[in-house]
Design an enzyme around this catalytic site. Structure first.
Site, PDB file in Angstrom:
ATOM      1  N   HIS A 127      48.513  32.004  35.105  1.00  0.00           N
ATOM      2  CA  HIS A 127      47.116  32.546  35.096  1.00  0.00           C
ATOM      3  C   HIS A 127      46.233  31.397  34.469  1.00  0.00           C
ATOM      4  O   HIS A 127      46.457  30.658  33.472  1.00  0.00           O
ATOM      5  CB  HIS A 127      47.042  33.818  34.016  1.00  0.00           C
ATOM      6  CG  HIS A 127      45.733  34.532  33.885  1.00  0.00           C
ATOM      7  ND1 HIS A 127      45.017  34.263  32.923  1.00  0.00           N
ATOM      8  CD2 HIS A 127      44.822  34.863  34.953  1.00  0.00           C
ATOM      9  CE1 HIS A 127      43.954  34.978  33.119  1.00  0.00           C
ATOM     10  NE2 HIS A 127      43.879  35.488  34.240  1.00  0.00           N
ATOM     11  N   HIS A 173      36.809  27.970  34.044  1.00  0.00           N
ATOM     12  CA  HIS A 173      36.646  29.288  33.578  1.00  0.00           C
ATOM     13  C   HIS A 173      35.225  29.647  33.448  1.00  0.00           C
ATOM     14  O   HIS A 173      34.597  29.101  32.535  1.00  0.00           O
ATOM     15  CB  HIS A 173      37.426  29.559  32.378  1.00  0.00           C
ATOM     16  CG  HIS A 173      37.843  30.771  32.032  1.00  0.00           C
ATOM     17  ND1 HIS A 173      37.625  31.498  30.961  1.00  0.00           N
ATOM     18  CD2 HIS A 173      38.371  31.885  32.839  1.00  0.00           C
ATOM     19  CE1 HIS A 173      38.166  32.689  30.838  1.00  0.00           C
ATOM     20  NE2 HIS A 173      38.467  33.101  32.125  1.00  0.00           N
TER      21      HIS A 173
END
Length: 590
Positions: A127, A173
């Protein structure tokens, strides 16, 4: 003698000894005393060694001869044989501690049937694979991607965002302070390292926040970079997934088709506690409201508000149109959630797909739709991902997913701690290839016999574990690493992580002032679902004045443990193998 200085005084302690513990010495003498074929006295002959390998180590008739030859070759190489070929007590002990006598077979290879559809396997899933640290302010790089692939991870996730000029694609991100990395670097890293540790397919999941013109650029980059390695599906809908064998050497793109693009916001989450992570509990779904530190709550609230505002902006500015080349790259489409769990988990007999659920949504789903999840994952892929506001990139217990057949339990590989250790332990199975076949109990489609991990289940087997002793810290750590005034005070923790009924942890006594602790501690674990059980081992150094020091850990798949007295290598907090530190343990099944 070993000395430690305390103020102006010297404290003297007995030097660490290479002698085996009394219990291990008794094992040697039990076979050496009447060992035929050259045995007797303090020497174990080949016939006695073969008997030990059959009776204590579980070697089958025929296999004991080959194993005995390996032991003798090891002893000869290290000059541990007496004249006439007998094995000395020191040689016996040195072999027990060697990697050749590991708890998992050192020659283990892929042994499971790899010809079944992808939905039949647990898959080693990462992830935010590009992050170097926390999810709020760390850097992004291709280096964590390379490390994950070398460690055996088979699912890599990249988050794609436009750059400031909206003319190129960056990996980061989104809506945080993380610094970006070029997509091109990540794609080349995947191409060059995808099959270093395993020949089985790498699934590239993309979290796409791109306009159609940038999607077109991404499509060209992916095709040019991966070439023949790229797997594309001839039909728009697959009726069944290919197998890992069918997909050897292939890279598979999985994301939401552009026409189904939907901006999502993440939910706030509490941080994980402790230096090496909170203890693994029986993992019933947690309360809806979790407590967190004020700093984590504030950061989560800010991030959530920014995401909501940005989502509204995206809805207003999202250009129209779909890039067809990009569409054709998506071999495993991600199904858009309908936010109705009955509909989301509905099984289409003519089509397979992938569904992705956030941690919080999944926790609710296993309460209300546990049986539906098991049925859904028998044909389709389900991915669970940690909430993005786990600021420190911590993880959650992956067994919450595996108990219900979830194939892709995504883990932050930079989020070290007990919950990541479980993931690393699971994927030591099946030769470390990144694919572990799901047990048959999760593939049974009879509605009357559907597996329920929360039910009271009968005991299938009992695992007896003896923790004899440990050694190696004196070689890998400074003399004062654990305690400045004396040798360390080690204790071990041994337990099982699995279904709720099997989850348990035991602790040995503390062995004071010694670098080579001898615990001789035995414990028995009744297992109702050994196919999902992981053996947890930790060693800590007891400290009366502050938090105990961490001294090593490992996690091993119970179904692959070798019977008998075995060497168990320990790993660091970050999952790296310690050079010298090992335990001697015995495993028996009844």
């Amino acid at each position: 003698m070993t000395t430690y200085r305390v103020c102006c005084f010297l404290r003297r302690f007995r030097a660490a000894s290479n002698e085996p513990s009394e219990a291990l010495g008794d094992v040697f003498q039990a076979y050496a005393a009447d060992g035929g074929g050259g045995g007797g006295g303090g020497v174990m002959g080949e016939e006695a060694l073969r008997r030990f390998l059959r009776e204590a180590q579980g070697e089958a008739d025929g296999g004991d001869a080959a194993a005995a030859r390996e032991v003798m070759a090891f002893a000869a190489e290290h000059r541990l044989l007496k004249k006439g070929g007998g094995l000395t007590a020191e040689g016996f002990y040195r072999w027990l501690c060697s990697d050749a006598n590991g708890a998992l077979d050192p020659h283990r290879q892929v042994y499971e049937d790899m010809g079944l559809p992808l939905s039949h396997y647990f898959i080693y899933t990462g992830h935010n694979s590009y992050l170097t640290g926390n999810q709020l302010s760390s850097g992004c790089s291709e280096v964590p991607v390379v490390k994950a692939l070398h460690d055996g991870v088979r699912v890599i996730e990249l988050d794609l965002w436009p750059n400031a000029a909206k003319d190129a694609v960056e990996v980061l991100h989104g809506r945080t302070l993380t610094s970006p990395v070029d997509l091109d670097k990540c794609l080349h890293a995947i191409r060059d390292h995808a099959f270093v540790s395993s020949p089985y397919p790498v699934i590239l999941t993309l979290e796409d926040h791109l306009t159609p013109d940038l999607q077109s650029k991404v499509a060209k980059m992916i095709k040019q970079t991966f070439g023949d390695m790229l797997y594309t599906c001839e039909s728009e809908n697959m009726s069944e997934f290919p197998s890992p064998d069918d997909l050897k050497g292939k890279i598979i793109v999985s994301t939401k088709p552009p026409k189904e693009y939907l901006q999502t916001k993440n939910n706030a989450d509490a941080d994980e506690g402790g230096v090496w992570g909170e203890e693994i509990s029986d993992d019933k779904p947690p309360p809806a409201a979790e407590k967190s530190s004020a700093a984590a709550e504030e950061a989560a609230a800010v991030l959530e508000q920014e995401e909501q505002e940005a989502a509204e902006t995206d809805k207003k500015t999202q250009p129209q149109g779909v890039d067809n080349e990009y569409m054709r790259l998506i071999a495993i489409p991600l199904t858009r959630r309908k936010h109705d769990m009955d509909q989301d988990l509905k099984v289409d007999p003519g089509r397979v797909s992938r569904l992705s659920l956030g941690e919080k949504a999944y926790e609710k789903a296993i309460v209300s739709h546990g049986a539906h999840i098991i049925t859904f994952t028998q044909r389709n892929l389900l991915r669970i991902f940690p909430r993005s506001t786990r600021i420190t990139s911590s993880n959650y217990n992956p067994l919450m997913g595996w108990r219900y057949g979830v194939q892709m339990v995504a883990a932050n590989m930079q989020g070290h701690g007990r919950k990541l250790w479980l993931t690393q332990g699971m994927f030591r199975a099946n030769g470390g290839c990144g694919y572990v076949k799901k047990p048959e109990i999760l593939m049974n489609r009879d509605p009357e016999k559907l597996f329920d991990p929360t039910s009271t289940l009968p005991v299938k087997t009992r695992l007896k574990v003896m923790v004899y002793m440990g050694d190696g810290w004196r070689f890998d750590f400074r003399k004062t690493h654990f305690d400045k005034c004396s040798p360390p005070d080690f204790y071990a923790r041994v337990g099982i992580a699995g279904v709720e009924a099997d989850t348990r942890m035991e602790e040995t006594k503390v062995m004071m002032d010694t670098w080579i602790p001898t615990w001789d501690h035995e414990v028995e674990f009744p297992l109702s679902v050994p196919e999902l059980a992981l053996l947890r081992v930790e060693v800590h150094e007891s400290d009366n004045h502050q938090k105990d020091d961490f001294a090593g850990q490992t996690c091993l798949p119970v179904w692959e443990l070798r019977r008998g007295i075995r060497s168990v290598r320990l790993f660091s907090h970050k999952g790296e193998p310690l050079r010298s530190v090992k335990l001697l343990m015995r495993f028996d099944f009844s």
